[in-house]
Design an enzyme around this catalytic site. Structure first.
Site, PDB file in Angstrom:
ATOM      1  N   GLU A 365       0.794  -1.225   0.000  1.00  8.80           N
ATOM      2  CA  GLU A 365       0.000   0.000   0.000  1.00  8.80           C
ATOM      3  C   GLU A 365       0.829   1.279   0.000  1.00  8.80           C
ATOM      4  O   GLU A 365       0.389   2.298   0.530  1.00  8.80           O
ATOM      5  CB  GLU A 365      -0.961   0.022   1.192  1.00  8.80           C
ATOM      6  N   GLU A 436      -6.634  -7.603  -1.123  1.00  5.43           N
ATOM      7  CA  GLU A 436      -7.287  -7.520   0.193  1.00  5.43           C
ATOM      8  C   GLU A 436      -8.693  -6.979   0.006  1.00  5.43           C
ATOM      9  O   GLU A 436      -8.935  -6.176  -0.903  1.00  5.43           O
ATOM     10  CB  GLU A 436      -6.553  -6.538   1.133  1.00  5.43           C
TER      11      GLU A 436
HETATM   12  C1  GAL Z   1      -5.010  -2.720   4.658  1.00  2.00           C
HETATM   13  C2  GAL Z   1      -3.621  -3.196   5.065  1.00  2.00           C
HETATM   14  C3  GAL Z   1      -3.668  -4.401   5.989  1.00  2.00           C
HETATM   15  C4  GAL Z   1      -4.701  -4.213   7.045  1.00  2.00           C
HETATM   16  C5  GAL Z   1      -6.013  -3.980   6.377  1.00  2.00           C
HETATM   17  C6  GAL Z   1      -7.153  -3.896   7.344  1.00  2.00           C
HETATM   18  O1  GAL Z   1      -4.994  -1.408   4.280  1.00  2.00           O
HETATM   19  O2  GAL Z   1      -2.889  -3.513   3.938  1.00  2.00           O
HETATM   20  O3  GAL Z   1      -2.419  -4.605   6.566  1.00  2.00           O
HETATM   21  O4  GAL Z   1      -4.358  -3.139   7.841  1.00  2.00           O
HETATM   22  O5  GAL Z   1      -5.955  -2.776   5.665  1.00  2.00           O
HETATM   23  O6  GAL Z   1      -8.360  -3.895   6.655  1.00  2.00           O
END
Ligand code: GAL
Length: 775
Positions: A365, A436
């Site tokens: 990110e 994700e």
């Molecule tokens: C993302 C991040 C993850 C975790 C996730 C929570 O932005 O890459 O490590 O924090 O959010 O939803």
């Protein structure tokens, strides 16, 4: 010769007082929640004596650390030997010149576990704890001056005979030396090749190799021997697999078959000990993902993970997207140099694992940074031309230097969110995957109410369905497999991120059951509601879903068949096993028992459905007309109708009703779940192994705990204490009283010696015993 060095270490938090410890070791045992992050952020010292046998004179001695969090400096007999700057990669140090042979030597590792160092992932906030200590194993290898330093083996699987490439690096190769490389599968040699030890590479074709795939993960063992005048002076064994893997627009092509990625993200942390968990539990996580949650892929967010975990992914057939440490922040030039080094180490250390299909070469990110990412991408390609690269971003239209656009999709907050269309995120033609989703969009605790837990499961179902339906997505990885400890800036305030589809002890939440329901094989059925409408505001029951791999679910109330329900294919068209909405608890009762005419019974059911969801105030005109229709048809007063309906609304779900949900497969009832008012509570103990080993390393078993009713249903509002006593050859990790949270919990036990061990658990005045045999 390989020697384990996991026992007999001395550990000090202040450099003065030392205690005896074994590796893997956490520099601090942390609390379950409300953790103080400062508890593990300090500089510690590890020491041990190493007797260097006289026979080591003139040999190469390599000390290998599998993982130390985070900066380490090695001293031998008080001489500084080497430093390492990453808490997630292994490192090796050639130490012969520092040792006094025939004598005891002092090995000392100074470990800096503070988060202030200028190395990845540090420099800004991070949504996970980074822990401290020598948290993976340490070993020593004694070799001749000349030895096989590294071997990279690639077996392709396009067409037989299969192309095979080997790159073998021999340290101090001499002219007359040869290497032989023999390949074995199932104990049978399938190929052999010899060449001069100075030639690094060879290409060959191999017949009759069994391929590595998700269903049949055949591995191949390469035995590489270094020969001097025909005499073997060194040997290295490497496990790899014959397979061709490539991310395409629509999935991952594995040996030509396109498979949609159906994955979860995994943090490598565990309660109390953080990262310090030996082999068995690392392997157990891989098996949990594949066999219990049914996924075909995992992302090692956000760093390189244990060799044990990756080995198990190889053995069971689970695809791995591995990445380097980092979280949103990119540091200065020195910091970036470490990132490039981390990519190199990740690829060099793990490139023989057939399960790894993709390298993540960006900081998770982070913003675009071409200068850095051109280098990381180039390093990965230079060290491994067989795999593609990617890097995870949350930004759209980011400059894609890698082969695959990986995107964290946290956009829609709807009840049933869908992943964003690729063309909204990037114009590139290259493959695209969702790295994700969900996570912080809907944190869910095991002890949240059932409506909340059901919503989490449905959100996962919807997001998964949306990427499966989309031919422009290679697949997705949900955030995340297991709840994890985190920093104060994140999580629920108690230093836990409740983003898992499982709790920290790897117990499924309902979302975990959604994943489990996508597996074929053994019948699986989980019903989202405990049928207690008093759990809902104004007693207005919300939706009840079955997560199952059955064809349909039949409902029986008090032994009477009510209705049969089918997968909701219209909402979840792409899921192999769509959730099943269960929304009729009356069936034909109104026609049969109340003797209503069929039309009136149908209308009455509609009215009841409306009332149980929305209450009986402000009935919409449509519902009022249905009621009027019944009154006219049945010549019934409003009062009588009201009484009749109330009977069904009010008695619905009240004490005494027994609900049996039966999963039907090929016309037969194959599994059932029974819900009724709870009359008995017991503790269910599920230990992943009771035959443990102790020797070069200690062993750890996980006992998952559940408070259940007499039908085996977890009791989601059970917070009982379970008192633990360990005897004999085992010890409890963490507190000796655990609290069930939402009816689930767990305890890790570790071995302290060989022999018999016993774990006694007392719950509600009843004592349970688990016997362990430590060999
Ligand atoms: C993302 C991040 C993850 C975790 C996730 C929570 O932005 O890459 O490590 O924090 O959010 O939803």
């Amino acid at each position: 010769m390989k020697i384990s060095l996991n026992n007999d270490w001395l550990f000090s938090k202040d450099g003065k007082t030392f205690e005896k410890v074994r590796l893997p070791h956490a520099n601090a045992l942390i609390d379950y929640n409300y953790v103080n992050e400062k508890d593990y952020q300090f500089v510690s010292v590890y020491k041990r004596t190493l007797f260097a046998d006289a026979s080591w004179a003139g040999k190469t001695v390599i000390m290998r650390f599998e993982g130390v969090a985070h900066l380490s400096t090695l001293f031998i007999n008080e001489t500084e030997v080497a430093s390492h700057y990453c808490g997630y990669s292994a490192f090796e140090v050639s130490i012969a010149e520092y040792l006094n042979v025939g004598q005891d030597n002092e090995i000392k590792l100074v470990v800096d576990s503070r988060e202030s160092s200028n190395v990845p992932p540090f420099g800004n906030v991070i949504d996970y704890l980074t822990y401290g200590g020598i948290y993976r194993e340490v070993s020593l290898e004694i070799k001749e001056k000349s030895y096989v330093k590294d071997a990279f083996l690639i077996g392709y699987a396009e067409k037989e005979p299969y192309n095979f490439e080997a790159e073998i690096e021999v340290e101090n190769a001499e002219d007359e030396m040869e290497i032989s490389c023999a390949l074995y599968q199932n104990g049978k040699m399938i190929f052999e090749h010899r060449q001069n030890a100075n030639e690094r590479e060879f290409f060959a074709q191999v017949e009759n190799a069994l391929l590595w795939s998700l269903d049949e993960p055949n591995l191949c063992k390469a035995e590489i021997a270094l020969l001097q005048n025909g005499r073997e002076i060194d040997r290295k064994s490497v496990t790899f697999g014959f397979r061709t893997v490539k991310v395409t627009k629509n999935g991952v092509a594995l040996n030509g078959e396109v498979i949609k990625l159906f994955g979860l993200n995994r943090h490598q942390s565990y309660s109390y000990v953080g990262y310090a968990m030996p082999k068995r539990q690392q392997e157990a996580d891989a098996r949990k993902l594949k066999y219990e949650l049914g996924v075909n892929a995992v992302r090692t967010s956000h760093y390189m993970q244990s060799e044990h975990f990756l080995n198990e992914c190889d053995r069971i057939g689970l695809l791995v997207f591995e990445e380097i440490p980092g979280w949103q922040h990119i540091g200065d030039e020195a910091w970036q140099a470490h990132t490039i080094e981390n990519v190199k180490d990740m690829v060099l250390q793990h490139r023989n694992h057939p399960s790894i299909f993709l390298w993540g070469v960006r900081i998770n990110e982070s913003q675009d940074c071409d200068e850095l990412y051109e280098k990381t991408n180039a390093v990965a390609h230079e060290k491994d031309k067989s795999r593609q690269t990617s890097g995870v971003r949350f930004i759209s239209n980011s400059h894609l230097l890698e082969d695959v656009y990986a995107y964290n999709d946290f956009i829609e907050i709807k009840a049933l969110p869908r992943t964003a269309k690729k063309k909204k995120i990037t114009k590139t033609d290259k493959p695209f995957l969702v790295s994700e989703f969900n996570g912080h969009m809907f944190p869910t605790k095991s002890f949240d109410d059932e409506a909340h837990r059901t919503k989490q499961a449905l959100k996962h179902a919807s997001m998964v369905d949306s990427y499966l339906t989309d031919e422009n997505k290679a697949g997705g990885f949900a955030w995340c497999a297991f709840d994890y400890n985190t920093h104060g800036e994140f999580g629920a305030g108690d230093k836990i991120c409740y983003h898992g589809v499982c709790d920290v002890f790897r117990n499924n939440k309902l979302a975990g059951d959604f994943y489990a329901s996508q597996r074929d094989g053994e019948p699986f059925l989980s019903v989202s509601s405990n049928m207690d409408k008093g759990d809902y505001a104004a007693s207005l029951f919300q939706e009840n879903y079955a997560f199952t791999n059955c064809d349909s679910v039949k409902l029986y109330v008090n032994g009477n068949f009510v209705n049969e329900f089918y997968p909701d294919k219209s909402t979840f068209p792409a899921l192999k096993h769509a959730p099943i909405l269960i929304d009729d608890y009356i069936g034909d009762t109104l026609a049969n028992t109340e003797k209503l005419k069929r039309k009136s019974a149908v209308a009455a059911k509609k009215i009841l459905k409306h009332i149980s969801k929305n209450g009986h105030n402000n009935l919409p005109l449509g519902i009022q007309l249905l009621a009027l229709g019944i009154m006219l048809r049945e010549k019934m007063s409003f009062e009588r109708l009201y009484k009749l309906l109330s009977k069904y609304v009010i008695t619905w779900g009240s004490n005494g009703s027994v609900f049996r949900f039966a999963g039907v497969k090929d016309g037969k009832e194959v599994v059932s779940v029974v819900k009724e008012s709870v009359s008995e509570v017991s503790l269910e103990i599920d230990c992943d192994c009771t035959e443990l080993t102790d020797g070069d390393c200690y062993d750890v078993a996980l006992c998952r705990l559940k408070a259940v009713d007499k039908h085996g249903n977890v009791l989601p509002y059970n917070f009982d204490a379970v008192n633990l006593i360990a005897k004999g050859s085992i010890e409890i990790i963490g507190a000796s009283t655990v609290t069930l949270r939402g009816g689930t919990g767990g305890v890790y036990v570790k071995t302290v010696s060989k022999g018999k061990g016993e774990l006694c658990l007392t719950h509600r005045n009843k004592t349970y015993s688990v016997q362990f045999d430590v060999k």
